[in-house]
Write a protein that holds these residues in place. Structure first.
Motif, PDB file in Angstrom:
ATOM      1  N   GLU A  22       0.844  -1.177   0.000  1.00  0.00           N
ATOM      2  CA  GLU A  22       0.000   0.000   0.000  1.00  0.00           C
ATOM      3  C   GLU A  22       0.887   1.238   0.000  1.00  0.00           C
ATOM      4  OE1 GLU A  22       1.467  -0.688   3.810  1.00  0.00           O
ATOM      5  OE2 GLU A  22      -0.093  -2.008   2.977  1.00  0.00           O
ATOM      6  N   GLN A  23       0.283   2.368  -0.321  1.00  0.00           N
ATOM      7  CA  GLN A  23       0.977   3.652  -0.250  1.00  0.00           C
ATOM      8  C   GLN A  23       0.168   4.602   0.615  1.00  0.00           C
ATOM      9  OE1 GLN A  23       2.941   5.264  -3.868  1.00  0.00           O
ATOM     10  NE2 GLN A  23       1.928   3.601  -4.976  1.00  0.00           N
ATOM     11  N   HIS A  24       0.897   5.519   1.279  1.00  0.00           N
ATOM     12  CA  HIS A  24       0.243   6.467   2.172  1.00  0.00           C
ATOM     13  C   HIS A  24       0.471   7.890   1.670  1.00  0.00           C
ATOM     14  CE1 HIS A  24       0.886   2.839   4.638  1.00  0.00           C
ATOM     15  NE2 HIS A  24      -0.235   3.186   5.237  1.00  0.00           N
ATOM     16  N   PHE A  25      -0.616   8.640   1.583  1.00  0.00           N
ATOM     17  CA  PHE A  25      -0.544  10.006   1.079  1.00  0.00           C
ATOM     18  C   PHE A  25      -1.128  10.969   2.113  1.00  0.00           C
ATOM     19  CE2 PHE A  25      -0.807   7.251  -2.603  1.00  0.00           C
ATOM     20  CZ  PHE A  25       0.154   7.761  -3.458  1.00  0.00           C
ATOM     21  N   VAL A  26      -0.618  12.186   2.078  1.00  0.00           N
ATOM     22  CA  VAL A  26      -1.194  13.274   2.867  1.00  0.00           C
ATOM     23  C   VAL A  26      -1.810  14.252   1.876  1.00  0.00           C
ATOM     24  CG1 VAL A  26      -0.748  15.165   4.465  1.00  0.00           C
ATOM     25  CG2 VAL A  26       0.478  12.994   4.724  1.00  0.00           C
TER      26      VAL A  26
ATOM     27  N   SER B 287     -15.939  17.621   6.419  1.00  0.00           N
ATOM     28  CA  SER B 287     -16.381  16.940   7.638  1.00  0.00           C
ATOM     29  C   SER B 287     -15.444  15.777   7.941  1.00  0.00           C
ATOM     30  CB  SER B 287     -17.808  16.425   7.470  1.00  0.00           C
ATOM     31  OG  SER B 287     -18.695  17.490   7.189  1.00  0.00           O
ATOM     32  N   PRO B 288     -14.706  15.807   9.045  1.00  0.00           N
ATOM     33  CA  PRO B 288     -13.717  14.764   9.332  1.00  0.00           C
ATOM     34  C   PRO B 288     -14.295  13.365   9.466  1.00  0.00           C
ATOM     35  CG  PRO B 288     -13.329  16.705  10.686  1.00  0.00           C
ATOM     36  CD  PRO B 288     -14.648  16.895  10.019  1.00  0.00           C
ATOM     37  N   GLY B 289     -15.583  13.229   9.661  1.00  0.00           N
ATOM     38  CA  GLY B 289     -16.158  11.905   9.858  1.00  0.00           C
ATOM     39  C   GLY B 289     -16.429  11.150   8.574  1.00  0.00           C
TER      40      GLY B 289
ATOM     41  N   TRP C 144      -8.247  11.547   9.433  1.00  0.00           N
ATOM     42  CA  TRP C 144      -8.346  13.004   9.303  1.00  0.00           C
ATOM     43  C   TRP C 144      -7.406  13.669  10.297  1.00  0.00           C
ATOM     44  CZ3 TRP C 144     -11.242  15.733   5.756  1.00  0.00           C
ATOM     45  CH2 TRP C 144     -12.118  14.967   4.964  1.00  0.00           C
ATOM     46  N   ARG C 145      -6.460  14.475   9.794  1.00  0.00           N
ATOM     47  CA  ARG C 145      -5.575  15.241  10.665  1.00  0.00           C
ATOM     48  C   ARG C 145      -6.270  16.522  11.159  1.00  0.00           C
ATOM     49  NH1 ARG C 145       0.519  15.426   8.110  1.00  0.00           N
ATOM     50  NH2 ARG C 145       1.066  13.227   8.434  1.00  0.00           N
ATOM     51  N   SER C 146      -7.101  17.075  10.292  1.00  0.00           N
ATOM     52  CA  SER C 146      -7.882  18.277  10.616  1.00  0.00           C
ATOM     53  C   SER C 146      -8.991  18.363   9.576  1.00  0.00           C
ATOM     54  CB  SER C 146      -7.004  19.533  10.581  1.00  0.00           C
ATOM     55  OG  SER C 146      -6.646  19.844   9.236  1.00  0.00           O
ATOM     56  N   ARG C 147      -9.754  19.403   9.625  1.00  0.00           N
ATOM     57  CA  ARG C 147     -10.811  19.588   8.622  1.00  0.00           C
ATOM     58  C   ARG C 147     -10.230  19.917   7.252  1.00  0.00           C
ATOM     59  NH1 ARG C 147     -14.837  23.949  10.584  1.00  0.00           N
ATOM     60  NH2 ARG C 147     -16.016  23.147   8.777  1.00  0.00           N
ATOM     61  N   TYR C 148      -8.953  20.277   7.215  1.00  0.00           N
ATOM     62  CA  TYR C 148      -8.317  20.662   5.956  1.00  0.00           C
ATOM     63  C   TYR C 148      -7.272  19.646   5.469  1.00  0.00           C
ATOM     64  CZ  TYR C 148     -10.377  25.304   6.494  1.00  0.00           C
ATOM     65  OH  TYR C 148     -11.258  26.364   6.607  1.00  0.00           O
TER      66      TYR C 148
END
Length: 324
Positions: A228-232, A240-242, A252-256
């Motif tokens: 797998e690969q991980h992206f930010v 909505s973080p949910g 979710w690190r934040s809403r952005y």
């Protein structure tokens, strides 16, 4: 034609350390090749044997068709080397440094001057040719070492940690220089602990671990081994973080900003389609960790459960198991 061929190359030191365990390796002419591994893996020993500085225990080495056992002088003429440590004469000037190096390979004074000027111009040090070496910056010294290695016009250039100790801006400029050298037809073998560097520059890769080659293939094929690969991903507007996205794990690190895990069976484009369907617009995206670094850790340090969250381009080293 093969620039380098190793067959059953082995080295056992007098203290019993088996640095190389019969490795086979082929580097094609014109290749930009990464030879990677943690400290103690055998990289330095392999380079030492290829460059005639270390005696092998067994195996065959051929450089552009020249057998190391029967024609070591021809092998040396084919190779240029830049060591990891800066080994310049600090009280000499670049031009005499180049002339002396050319003389070791039997170039006439006229050939030496011609090649010295060509190489110094290529590494953008011609204007500094008469400065004392000790007054040059760290990046200039590294470039001078590359020019010195190239002055006798070798077909194979071996670079051992060529950007060690230089800042990011200088490192990127040296990447451009090395790509220019490779595009002129010079085969390059690179060892580095900056794995982003290897991924950016090299088309083929071998990873050594404990004296054995654990992977050897084209760079893109090697990177596909990651499950797998991980992206930010940074977003243009708050979300909505949910929110969940089928088939993908999202944190979710934040809403952005979010982290997403993309399994090998899915593509990043599929995730973008889900984002578009949810009305979420992407501002930027980056890998959470360097892909080659992540694979390197999985292959050579399997007991580590996962990589820490580090920025791409960080150095990765492992304590010495044995000097190799």
């Amino acid at each position: 034609m093969d620039a380098l061929s190793l067959k059953g190359l082995a080295k056992v030191y007098p203290n019993g350390v088996e640095a190389l365990k019969g490795i086979d390796l082929t580097v094609r002419e014109g290749e930009f090749y990464a030879l990677l591994g943690p400290n103690g893996a055998g990289k330095t020993t392999a380079i030492g044997i290829i460059t005639t500085l270390v005696n092998k225990t067994a195996g065959k080495v051929r450089v552009y068709g020249h057998d190391l056992d029967t024609n070591p002088a021809a092998v040396k003429r084919c190779i240029g080397v830049t060591p990891q440590e800066v080994n310049l004469n600090m009280f000499e000037r670049p031009m005499p440094t180049m002339m002396h190096q050319a003389g070791y390979f039997g170039l006439t004074p006229r050939q030496a001057r011609r090649n010295a000027e060509k190489c110094l111009r290529a590494v953008r040090l011609w204007d500094e040719r008469n400065m004392l070496t000790r007054t040059l910056s760290g990046g200039m010294k590294r470039r001078l070492m590359i020019a010195r290695a190239m002055v006798h016009e070798p077909k194979l250039l071996i670079l051992d940690e060529p950007t060690a100790g230089v800042d990011i801006e200088i490192r990127r400029s040296m990447w451009d220089l090395l790509q220019e050298i490779n595009e002129r037809g010079v085969t390059i073998i690179l060892t580095t602990h900056y794995l982003e560097e290897a991924e950016h520059l090299c088309r083929r890769i071998a990873i050594l671990d404990r004296g054995e080659i654990v992977v050897e293939d084209r760079m893109e094929h090697v990177l596909r081994q990651l499950p797998e690969q991980h992206f930010v991903i940074s977003l243009q507007q708050a979300a909505s973080p949910g929110q969940k996205f089928a088939g993908f794990q999202v944190h979710w690190r934040s809403r952005y900003e979010m982290e997403v895990e993309v399994p090998a069976t899915r593509s990043l484009n599929e995730f973008f389609e889900l984002l578009n369907a949810a009305g979420i617009q992407v501002l930027s995206i980056r890998h959470k960790t360097n892909r080659l670094e992540e694979l390197f850790v999985r292959l050579t340090m399997p007991d580590l459960p996962k990589l820490p969250d580090r920025e791409p381009g960080s150095a990765l080293e492992q304590p010495d198991a044995a000097k190799a």
